[in-house]
Each structure stands twice: as C-alpha cells, then as structure tokens.
Design an enzyme around this catalytic site. Structure first.
Site, short mmCIF file in Angstrom:
data_model
loop_
_atom_site.label_atom_id
_atom_site.label_comp_id
_atom_site.label_asym_id
_atom_site.label_seq_id
_atom_site.Cartn_x
_atom_site.Cartn_y
_atom_site.Cartn_z
N ASP A 34 2.88 -1.51 13.60
CA ASP A 34 2.33 -2.65 12.88
C ASP A 34 2.12 -3.82 13.81
O ASP A 34 1.10 -4.49 13.80
CB ASP A 34 3.36 -3.10 11.83
CG ASP A 34 2.89 -2.76 10.45
OD1 ASP A 34 1.98 -1.91 10.35
OD2 ASP A 34 3.43 -3.35 9.49
N ASP A 38 -1.29 -5.64 14.81
CA ASP A 38 -1.52 -7.06 14.55
C ASP A 38 -1.88 -7.81 15.83
O ASP A 38 -2.70 -8.72 15.82
CB ASP A 38 -0.30 -7.70 13.89
CG ASP A 38 -0.11 -7.16 12.47
OD1 ASP A 38 -1.09 -6.67 11.89
OD2 ASP A 38 1.02 -7.23 11.96
N SER A 83 -5.65 -8.84 1.68
CA SER A 83 -4.35 -8.62 2.30
C SER A 83 -3.66 -9.98 2.44
O SER A 83 -4.18 -10.99 1.98
CB SER A 83 -4.51 -7.94 3.64
OG SER A 83 -5.32 -8.72 4.45
N LEU A 84 -2.52 -9.98 3.08
CA LEU A 84 -1.80 -11.24 3.28
C LEU A 84 -1.88 -11.63 4.74
O LEU A 84 -1.86 -10.77 5.61
CB LEU A 84 -0.33 -11.05 2.92
CG LEU A 84 0.04 -10.92 1.47
CD1 LEU A 84 1.49 -10.50 1.32
CD2 LEU A 84 -0.18 -12.25 0.76
N LYS A 115 8.83 -7.43 1.06
CA LYS A 115 7.51 -6.82 1.25
C LYS A 115 7.71 -5.31 1.23
O LYS A 115 8.20 -4.72 2.20
CB LYS A 115 6.90 -7.28 2.57
CG LYS A 115 5.46 -6.84 2.73
CD LYS A 115 4.82 -7.52 3.91
CE LYS A 115 3.33 -7.22 4.00
NZ LYS A 115 2.99 -5.81 4.01
N ASP A 117 7.15 -1.48 1.39
CA ASP A 117 6.29 -0.72 2.31
C ASP A 117 5.81 0.56 1.65
O ASP A 117 6.46 1.60 1.71
CB ASP A 117 7.10 -0.41 3.58
CG ASP A 117 6.19 0.04 4.70
OD1 ASP A 117 4.95 -0.05 4.54
OD2 ASP A 117 6.71 0.49 5.73
N ARG A 136 -6.38 0.32 -3.26
CA ARG A 136 -7.05 -0.83 -2.66
C ARG A 136 -8.48 -0.48 -2.24
O ARG A 136 -9.38 -1.28 -2.37
CB ARG A 136 -6.28 -1.26 -1.42
CG ARG A 136 -6.98 -2.37 -0.66
CD ARG A 136 -6.62 -2.32 0.80
NE ARG A 136 -5.25 -2.68 1.01
CZ ARG A 136 -4.83 -3.93 1.13
NH1 ARG A 136 -5.69 -4.91 1.09
NH2 ARG A 136 -3.57 -4.18 1.32
N GLU A 173 3.31 -1.92 -5.67
CA GLU A 173 3.33 -1.05 -4.50
C GLU A 173 3.97 0.27 -4.92
O GLU A 173 5.10 0.28 -5.41
CB GLU A 173 4.16 -1.76 -3.42
CG GLU A 173 3.97 -1.25 -2.04
CD GLU A 173 2.76 -1.87 -1.31
OE1 GLU A 173 1.99 -2.66 -1.90
OE2 GLU A 173 2.59 -1.53 -0.13
N TYR A 225 4.46 -6.95 -8.19
CA TYR A 225 4.63 -8.25 -7.56
C TYR A 225 3.55 -9.29 -7.82
O TYR A 225 3.63 -10.41 -7.36
CB TYR A 225 4.78 -8.09 -6.04
CG TYR A 225 3.69 -7.25 -5.40
CD1 TYR A 225 2.38 -7.70 -5.32
CD2 TYR A 225 3.98 -5.99 -4.90
CE1 TYR A 225 1.40 -6.93 -4.76
CE2 TYR A 225 2.99 -5.21 -4.32
CZ TYR A 225 1.70 -5.69 -4.25
OH TYR A 225 0.72 -4.92 -3.70
N LYS A 288 5.68 -16.93 -1.24
CA LYS A 288 4.57 -17.37 -2.09
C LYS A 288 4.85 -18.76 -2.65
O LYS A 288 5.99 -19.04 -3.04
CB LYS A 288 4.39 -16.41 -3.28
CG LYS A 288 4.14 -14.99 -2.87
CD LYS A 288 4.04 -14.06 -4.07
CE LYS A 288 3.85 -12.63 -3.57
NZ LYS A 288 3.87 -11.64 -4.64
N LYS A 312 6.71 -10.48 8.93
CA LYS A 312 6.98 -9.06 9.18
C LYS A 312 8.13 -8.91 10.15
O LYS A 312 8.25 -9.66 11.12
CB LYS A 312 5.73 -8.42 9.76
CG LYS A 312 4.59 -8.44 8.77
CD LYS A 312 4.16 -7.03 8.42
CE LYS A 312 2.70 -6.88 8.61
NZ LYS A 312 2.17 -5.68 9.02
N CYS A 409 -15.18 20.81 25.72
CA CYS A 409 -16.34 21.61 26.11
C CYS A 409 -16.53 21.69 27.62
O CYS A 409 -17.47 22.35 28.08
CB CYS A 409 -17.60 21.06 25.44
SG CYS A 409 -18.11 19.48 26.12
S1 IVH Z 1 1.38 -10.27 -2.83
C1 IVH Z 1 -3.09 -11.87 -3.10
N1 IVH Z 1 3.83 -9.40 -2.72
O1 IVH Z 1 1.44 -6.26 1.20
C2 IVH Z 1 -1.87 -11.36 -2.45
N2 IVH Z 1 2.16 -8.12 -1.61
O2 IVH Z 1 -0.30 -7.23 3.39
C3 IVH Z 1 -1.22 -10.26 -3.18
N3 IVH Z 1 3.02 -6.08 -0.55
O3 IVH Z 1 -1.67 -5.78 -0.34
C4 IVH Z 1 -0.14 -9.59 -2.41
N4 IVH Z 1 5.11 -6.32 -1.13
O4 IVH Z 1 0.21 -4.06 -0.75
C5 IVH Z 1 2.56 -9.18 -2.35
N5 IVH Z 1 6.06 -8.74 -2.74
C6 IVH Z 1 4.80 -8.52 -2.37
C7 IVH Z 1 4.42 -7.39 -1.63
C8 IVH Z 1 3.09 -7.23 -1.26
C9 IVH Z 1 4.25 -5.56 -0.51
C10 IVH Z 1 1.84 -5.49 0.10
C11 IVH Z 1 0.65 -5.40 -0.79
C12 IVH Z 1 -0.39 -6.25 -0.13
C13 IVH Z 1 0.04 -6.20 1.28
C14 IVH Z 1 -0.47 -7.38 2.05
#
Ligand code: IVH
Length: 667
Positions: A34, A38, A83-84, A115, A117, A136, A173, A225, A288, A312, A409
């Site tokens: 990851d 990134d 994504s975030l 988060k 996985d 997605r 997730e 979430y 958030k 991360k 080849c």
């Molecule tokens: S919020 C608009 N909350 O991480 C934003 N995402 O890299 C909505 N993920 O697409 C995402 N845990 O698949 C959110 N507690 C959490 C999460 C989470 C895992 C994943 C999700 C997202 C990705 C973003």
C-alpha cells in the site's frame, strides 16, 4: 529533471500504477505494498500538477481504480464511490485539521473509525428491504453482487424499526474475519488448493464468485460506515451510524468522538499497536468531521471528500534472500521482472515473490541474486523489495544482468531511448501480446464482447482465435464442446460477438489497439475521417491537422496502416461486418427531433456525450446544459447528478435512457 525525463517518468508511473490497479481491483491480488503504491501515486500527482503539458485524461491519477468484471451486470452508482485521501504521518493529519478549521471554524468534532480492510460495497434499501448491492467498480458504475451479498448472514435483508427513509444507500466493507479466514485456508490446503494470500483478497475473490451457494459457505461479514445522500437525514456521522445499528446493520463499536487532535493521535496509536487483537484486519483509521452540515460545507474534490482522511499504518518489513528473478511479458510487450524470494513470514503471510519494476529499479537498488533484501508490505499482499543489505553481500556476487531476449518467444528485446521498460518487439508472434490485444479488443470500452481472460486463453491455445478477426468466424458448434463451455455459454459468447458488429466506428477504431490511440483520440480521428477507408489513406500531415492529433499519434497511425499484416486484419474485420463508417456530426439526417430540447446528464454505455449531442442536432433537436420548463427530455446515463434528477422530477420533465432515445430515433 528535464522535461523529457519527467515525461518518461510520468509514463512509467502511469503504466506501473495501471497495472497495480488492475491486479488489485480485477485480479484480486496485488503486487505492491500500500505504502509503495501511495508513494508512486503521490509522485505521479506531483509531477502531473507541476507539468500540466503531460496531462492525460486517462491517467490513473484520474481514477479510483476499477473492479468491473465482465461476467457481472453493472449499474450506475447513485453517488460516485470515491476513495479517501490518505496519509502516513501525523503532520499531514494536523494540516488536514487546519484546512478543516479554516473552512468551517474551530468548533469541529472528529469521529474516528477503524479502516476496515476488505471490499467496499454500496447497498440500496427500498421500503426497508435490501434492493441492490454494487461493488465500487470504476467509482461510477459497479458490479451487481446482490445475490452474493444476500448470503452474508449479518446483513439485514429486512430492516428493524420504522424510522428509515423509504429509499437510501448505505456503504460498508465486506470482510473475512481472521478466524474464518484461517479455517478457510486450512480447508483449501487440505484440498490441495492454493490458499488465499490475505483476508482482503479472499473476501474480494469470494464476492466475485458466480455461484452464490459457494459464497454462502464462506464466513463473510460486512461492517458499515457511511450513508451518503444530500438531504439531511442526520445531523452527525455518529448519529447516522447509531441509527444504522438500530436498523440492523453491523457497525463496530471501536469508534471515538473527540474535538481534540491529540485524542485523534491517541486513537491512532492505540489501534496501531493493538490491531492484532481485533477479530478482523484493518489497515489504518479514518477520521471524519462529525457534523454533516459541516461535511456538506466542506464538500468533495474530484476524487475524495474534504471532510475525511485516512491515516494508514506503515507497512511491515522483513528480510529475505533473493533466489532468482523471473520475467513476465504484458500485452504491449513490456517485460516486468518479478523476484523469487526465500520464503519469509511477513505480517502473517508467507512471502515468496515480490515485484520489481524494471531494469532501472534493479540497477538503482543494485539487487543481485543471493542478496539479503528488505521486503515490505502494507495491508497488501505481493510485497515490494525496498532495499538491499549490502553489508551481507557475498563477495563473489555479480551485478544482475537484465535479460536480452523475450522469455516467451526468444526474440531479442528492445528498449527505446525514453522508455523505462524493455519490450519484446515480436508483436505478432509472442503469445501474451497476442492474447493481450484480443483482450483489449473485446474490452468494455471497445467491442464489449463478454469473454473472460481464461476463455481467450483457451481459444488461443486451441488455435481457434489467433487474432481479433478470428473471433468473427467462431461458431457455437465448434466451441460448445470445449472444456470451459456449455451450450449456454457458447451461445452467449457467439451472441455477444454478433452484437459487437453494431459497435460504432469510433470504438472499433479504439479496439484496434493502435499505439497512442486511446478512446478520445479514436473518437477525434473517427469524427474527422468518418470512415476507416478515409483514415487509412490520410497522410501524416493531414492527420496532424486534426484537433488534438500531434506528430507522435499521426506517426503511429501511419505506421499501423503501413503494415501489410494490419491491412489484412482490417480487411477481414471489414468483411466480418464491423462498423467502418459513421455519420458526419452536424449533418442533418432527419427532422424527428425538431423543436425538442434535450439536456444530457451522466455517462452512457454506447455513445459518448459528444456523440449523443451531435445525434440530437443531426435530427433537428437542440441541446441545452440546464434543465428548465422548456426542456423536453433529460437523456440520462449512469451517474446522473442528483440535483439534476431532483430538478427534473420537480418540473416533471421526462427522463429517458440511452435505449429509449435510440428507439425514439428508429421510429
Ligand atoms: S468512509 C466518502 N470509513 O476505505 C468516503 N471508508 O480508501 C466514504 N473504508 O472506499 C468512505 N473503512 O472501502 C470509510 N470506516 C471507514 C472505512 C472506509 C474502510 C474503505 C472504503 C473506502 C476506502 C477509502
């Protein structure tokens, strides 16, 4: 760096990232950590923003990746699945906090979550019942996995209570808890099947299985979430999750609400050191802004919300020995080195292979066979070699020499001056290249023929499809007895090939896979020349006169049509009945739409928006960009903006689909 070097680097980064995206989202595997991913991504973004002259709308920095799979039906997302933004350090988190406070004021509370996985899914509930579940996909469209999602016992098919909205979407997730994962892998090993690399891959592979009774046997779970939507159902993120829990969704209870950045850091540290104790994998935490009005005020960038960020966790490292390096050949002939390592335990999995980008990276790290190397991975599986322990090097070791001939080849490899990769130039005789071209030809944006990679491989091995034109001589009788086929799948494939004869000329041109002729360029060329024949005769100078076509593309087109083998292929495709012509945009074809005003919104399956606009004009209609009481129709594709949708509803303007529209014209 000189502009030429920047350009090369950008191209290299795009190529590498594209490959990783594909592996991650479609292949359910990953060849980079990851963190490694990134880093490359950030490097690309930085270079692209400093050097806008090398911009490309198809750059992986413009996408969130795609898990779209041809075997699933896909649907548009009501709200794009973004994504975030993410970071690995607390300074950047503090900057995020500063930006937020500057925009919404000092009274901010953060809701910290883990988060998870796994694999993101978006579930729609209508009248309290599960209606649809999408992956997605590419962020705008997702694959319909409802039948598989239904088998997950913890997901409510009917909601509890009654305070839920009549229709809403909820995101979560899909994960495979550690225990279930272990058990599943033990069983796989007993059956002599390859174990899954990690729970995320297992979850993602399972979700994409066709047979949902097999899915039901896997111990999947789903953690929720986020409830997207523009109307204010709730005041805060914490309240929304509380409600979701009451309606029956599984919302983990590890979250923390705080108004201090210090406490956010504490939350991070706590979970970074205790993640192993959780019953499922996490790869970081998500922070958030709790207040939903504030979230709305902060809004979104093109790719990510401004009101949330993920922190991360750093990748774990291990030391292993490099045993040998293998080479893989891709569809463009690019050769990718892959390291074979002495098996080593890394973050709970056994690692035996790691990716290496190209000769330069091998040179840069001065990696030699027998070296002790540092291997790293984030939440992801196929790890990356990040360094060499030079102190432990055998004195007699020799610098690694990159191969000089193609491993598939035997053709001598070439490396163009400004390219990072080595290429096998045997494009017509090297199997992975041939198969790759066929896969490009049938892909969704090209001819949209439904055939899996394994099917192409089989047809190729049997000698039935050696180039794209061979597809059009396939017959149900000759394929239905092949190992992967039955009566139904054979008929489906043939039907899908039949249907592809209707694919419009610009996409046919794109499908040929001419170097540098992507979707947009193909459309420009098609619109300028209107037929394959005209295009084939166009001179280099003439081509360069076309809007957005430069020397490099013009040369590549000339080069393609100069080659006798390509001319023969094109001739065979023509006799197969593919669309080699199109109407001139702007010419009047009929007055069917005279006096009608259209607003186009969203993304369409068969035509681009530009194509649709010109079709409307060709039939006497008018295009407008905003909806008013004067609008006669909204032509809506996938992902139509919610505000347009609401306005259309309010004014009672009929919303028609692409199919309705085509039908309208056929009258
Ligand atoms: S919020 C608009 N909350 O991480 C934003 N995402 O890299 C909505 N993920 O697409 C995402 N845990 O698949 C959110 N507690 C959490 C999460 C989470 C895992 C994943 C999700 C997202 C990705 C973003």
């Amino acid at each position: 760096m000189k502009p030429e070097q920047v350009k090369t680097r950008i191209q290299e980064l795009r190529k590498v990232l594209q490959k990783h995206n594909y592996d991650y989202y479609v292949g359910h595997s990953s060849s980079i950590s990851d963190f490694g991913y990134d880093q490359l991504y950030i490097e690309l973004q930085t270079l692209e923003s400093k050097f806008p002259e090398f911009d490309d709308e198809n750059s992986p920095s413009r996408r969130v990746g795609s898990d779209l799979n041809r075997e699933f039906e896909s649907h548009p997302h009501r709200y794009p699945m973004l994504s975030l933004g993410n970071t690995y350090n607390k300074e950047e988190l503090a900057e995020f906090d500063q930006r937020v406070r500057k925009l919404v004021g000092e009274e901010v509370s953060y809701f910290c979550e883990l988060k998870y996985d796994g694999v993101a899914v978006a579930l729609t509930y209508r009248n309290g019942e599960l209606f649809r579940a999408l992956t997605r996909g590419d962020g705008n469209r997702g694959d319909d996995v409802t039948h598989n999602i239904r088998t997950i016992r913890s997901i409510p098919l009917k909601l509890s209570g009654s305070s839920y909205p009549p229709e809403f979407e909820i995101r979560g997730e899909v994960i495979l808890p550690a225990e279930g994962f272990k058990k599943m892998n033990l069983e796989r090993e007993e059956r002599d099947e390859t174990p899954f690399a990690n729970p995320r891959n297992a979850a993602s592979g399972t979700l994409k299985m066709q047979n949902s009774s097999l899915v039901a046997q896997r111990p999947l779970d789903c953690l929720f979430y986020y409830i997207p939507g523009e109307q204010l159902l709730f005041q805060t993120q914490s309240e929304s999750l509380e409600k979701a829990r009451n309606w029956g969704f599984r919302v983990p209870e590890y979250n923390r609400l705080t108004n201090s950045l210090e406490k956010v850091f504490e939350f991070i540290d706590q979970w970074e050191s205790n993640r192993e104790q959780l019953p499922f994998d996490i790869d970081g935490v998500v922070i958030k802004v709790d207040s939903i009005p504030m979230q709305q005020q902060l809004g979104f960038t093109a790719k990510t919300p401004r009101w949330a960020i993920s922190y991360k966790f750093r990748a774990e490292q291990a030391v292993s020995r490099l045993l040998s390096i293998d080479f893989q050949v891709g569809r463009t002939g690019a050769v990718t080195p892959v390291a074979n390592l002495e098996a080593v335990q890394l973050a709970g999995t056994t690692v035996k292979r790691a990716s290496l980008h190209n000769a330069d990276q091998i040179g840069m790290l001065d990696i030699r066979t027998g070296d002790h190397v540092y291997v790293e991975k984030g939440g992801e599986i196929i790890p990356k070699i990040v360094g060499v322990d030079h102190g432990r090097r055998e004195p007699e070791s020799e610098p690694f020499r990159f191969i000089t001939t193609c491993p598939e080849c035997g053709t001598p490899l070439v490396r163009e001056e400004d390219e990072a990769a080595h290429y096998c130039p045997n494009d017509t005789g090297c199997p992975p290249q041939i198969k790759g071209r066929i896969e490009h030809f049938i892909s969704r944006k090209a001819m949209e023929i439904n055939a899996a990679e394994a099917t192409i491989d089989l047809l190729y091995r049997k000698g039935m499809v050696r180039d794209v034109a061979d597809l059009y001589s396939l017959e149900t009788e000759s394929i239905r007895n092949l190992e992967r086929f039955g009566e139904k799948s054979a008929t489906n494939l043939i039907e899908s090939i039949e249907l592809s004869r209707l694919v419009p000329f610009p996409r046919v041109l794109y499908a040929l896979g001419i170097r540098y002729v992507g979707e947009t360029v193909a459309r420009k060329l098609a619109e300028a020349y209107l037929s394959m024949e005209n295009l084939m005769e166009a001179s280099q100078e003439a081509l360069e006169q076309v809007d957005e076509i430069g020397e490099r593309i013009a040369q590549s087109v000339r080069f393609y049509f100069h080659d006798e083998r390509n001319l023969q292929l094109v001739a065979r495709l023509k006799s197969a009945g593919l669309q080699f012509e199109m109407e001139a945009p702007g010419e009047t074809v009929s007055d069917l739409l005279t006096g009608k005003s259209f607003v186009i919104s969203g993304v369409f399956k068969h035509h681009s928006r530009e194509e649709l606009k010109s079709i409307i004009e060709q039939h006497g209609g008018k295009n407008s960009s905003s909806i008013s009481s004067q609008t006669d129709y909204i032509l809506a594709g996938a992902n139509m903006g919610p505000s347009k949708y609401n306005k259309a509803q309010k004014l009672g303007v009929p919303i028609i689909t692409e199919a309705n529209f085509i039908e309208m014209l056929s009258q």
